[in-house]
Motif scaffolding. Structure first.
Motif, mmCIF file in Angstrom:
data_model
loop_
_atom_site.group_PDB
_atom_site.id
_atom_site.type_symbol
_atom_site.label_atom_id
_atom_site.label_comp_id
_atom_site.label_asym_id
_atom_site.label_seq_id
_atom_site.Cartn_x
_atom_site.Cartn_y
_atom_site.Cartn_z
ATOM 1 N N TYR A 1 -1.060 -5.578 9.611
ATOM 2 C CA TYR A 1 -2.484 -5.667 9.964
ATOM 3 C C TYR A 1 -3.328 -4.908 8.941
ATOM 4 O O TYR A 1 -4.396 -5.374 8.548
ATOM 5 C CB TYR A 1 -2.739 -5.066 11.365
ATOM 6 N N VAL A 2 -2.841 -3.727 8.530
ATOM 7 C CA VAL A 2 -3.587 -2.939 7.527
ATOM 8 C C VAL A 2 -3.580 -3.671 6.186
ATOM 9 O O VAL A 2 -4.602 -3.731 5.494
ATOM 10 C CB VAL A 2 -3.012 -1.521 7.374
ATOM 11 N N TYR A 3 -2.426 -4.238 5.827
ATOM 12 C CA TYR A 3 -2.347 -5.017 4.582
ATOM 13 C C TYR A 3 -3.397 -6.140 4.610
ATOM 14 O O TYR A 3 -4.125 -6.358 3.638
ATOM 15 C CB TYR A 3 -0.961 -5.638 4.405
ATOM 16 N N ALA B 1 2.135 -4.078 12.687
ATOM 17 C CA ALA B 1 0.872 -3.323 12.644
ATOM 18 C C ALA B 1 0.566 -2.857 11.229
ATOM 19 O O ALA B 1 -0.607 -2.762 10.832
ATOM 20 C CB ALA B 1 0.937 -2.127 13.591
ATOM 21 N N GLN B 2 1.618 -2.564 10.475
ATOM 22 C CA GLN B 2 1.408 -2.195 9.074
ATOM 23 C C GLN B 2 0.865 -3.398 8.305
ATOM 24 O O GLN B 2 -0.001 -3.251 7.437
ATOM 25 C CB GLN B 2 2.723 -1.664 8.490
ATOM 26 N N ILE C 1 0.873 -1.186 0.000
ATOM 27 C CA ILE C 1 0.000 0.000 0.000
ATOM 28 C C ILE C 1 0.904 1.227 0.000
ATOM 29 O O ILE C 1 1.891 1.287 0.752
ATOM 30 C CB ILE C 1 -0.909 0.031 1.253
ATOM 31 N N GLY C 2 0.558 2.209 -0.836
ATOM 32 C CA GLY C 2 1.241 3.507 -0.793
ATOM 33 C C GLY C 2 2.735 3.463 -1.027
ATOM 34 O O GLY C 2 3.475 4.293 -0.493
ATOM 35 N N MET D 1 4.840 1.266 -0.039
ATOM 36 C CA MET D 1 5.592 0.631 1.048
ATOM 37 C C MET D 1 6.096 -0.748 0.624
ATOM 38 O O MET D 1 5.728 -1.259 -0.424
ATOM 39 C CB MET D 1 4.708 0.529 2.295
ATOM 40 N N ARG E 1 -6.158 -6.405 6.457
ATOM 41 C CA ARG E 1 -7.520 -5.838 6.403
ATOM 42 C C ARG E 1 -7.871 -5.411 4.983
ATOM 43 O O ARG E 1 -8.999 -5.607 4.533
ATOM 44 C CB ARG E 1 -7.630 -4.625 7.336
ATOM 45 N N SER E 2 -6.905 -4.835 4.276
ATOM 46 C CA SER E 2 -7.180 -4.385 2.903
ATOM 47 C C SER E 2 -7.416 -5.562 1.972
ATOM 48 O O SER E 2 -7.989 -5.412 0.897
ATOM 49 C CB SER E 2 -6.034 -3.503 2.393
ATOM 50 N N HIS F 1 5.738 -2.147 15.224
ATOM 51 C CA HIS F 1 5.481 -1.122 14.202
ATOM 52 C C HIS F 1 5.224 -1.751 12.828
ATOM 53 O O HIS F 1 4.203 -1.487 12.192
ATOM 54 C CB HIS F 1 6.696 -0.180 14.174
#
Lengths: 164, 164
Positions: free
Chosen positions: A147-149, A144-145, A46-47, A49, A151-152, A141
């Motif tokens: 986690y967003v991956y 947690a990123q 994402i973005g 990264m 969820r997406s 840290h």
């Protein structure tokens, strides 16, 4: 409580409890690796990264080598290049190997060492406790990123607060 | 090193250093709040997750009230409902107020307390040190998710390792 030769005295946290705290986080991170579909672990971003596999390589390059340098005092090379086959299974194997190595190195750190200043990987200077907290914080840290991956991708991540 | 009446002895980390570690993280989180465009702070989400403003409300609902309960021993209510005007400026003001309150409460924790078991918000049982580590870890966790939000908006987040 820690025991010295002639008395016990209070500590914020004992070495064995700090190790358990770290290993609890490492168990969560292992479950996050497992939760990724094979392909997404290596390619989903994402973005602009990094893929989570690249972040895990960073974590692998820090934890065991960093602790080894704290214990042995011999400079380690920071190397996050992956030289194995790119499968989740290989990453999980490397993760488990590091988990064991961390347990072994940990017993070799003396309580007196935690507030000594060391330079790791030839450039990162700080107290031993701050280095270890950095290892843990940096893992939280990047995980947690992930986690967003997840969820997406429509995947429910492992529970943050379950550490066993 | 901590000093008792008759000797010094080694600690992994002193209370003042743990406070500084936490406040260093809080400074990073403050910069992450600042980095968000006003609207995105309240509305931007990925994968059905909460906006970062909601996560910050959780952090505000945990840190100062949790520490207050550790110090006073009186049950606090976990309340992450926001009752103020929805502006970043208000969140930053609440953040700064909590920062000050944390500094004040911290001096009232005795070293002997960190390994005592407490139940916070009527339900979360654990040692004082594990509660405080949870406050910090949970902040790192949600702030890291905001890093992904910022990257997805094309915004460079604050540096993770700069804590001053």
């Amino acid at each position: 409580m820690e025991t010295t030769t002639n008395r016990t005295y209070p500590q914020i946290i004992s070495p064995s409890s700090l190790l358990e705290h770290w290993q609890g986080h490492r168990r969560v991170t292992r479950r996050v690796i497992e939760a990724f579909p094979e392909d997404a672990f290596f390619n989903h971003t994402i973005g602009g990264m990094r893929a989570f596999s690249k972040m895990v390589m960073e974590l692998l390059a820090i934890a065991e080598p960093g602790l080894k340098e704290i214990v042995n005092g011999k400079p380690e090379v920071f190397d996050e290049e992956f030289k194995h086959d790119n499968t989740k299974a290989t990453f999980l194997k490397l993760w488990d190997d590091s988990t064991e190595a961390i347990n072994t190195y940990w017993t070799q750190i003396k309580l007196e060492q935690f507030q000594e200043t060391v330079t790791l990987f030839g450039q990162y200077e700080g107290t031993v406790y701050s280095q270890i907290l950095y290892f843990i914080d940096n893992e939280i840290h990047h995980r947690a990123q992930a986690y967003v991956y997840l969820r997406s991708l429509g995947i429910e991540p492992p529970l943050f607060y379950v550490r066993d």
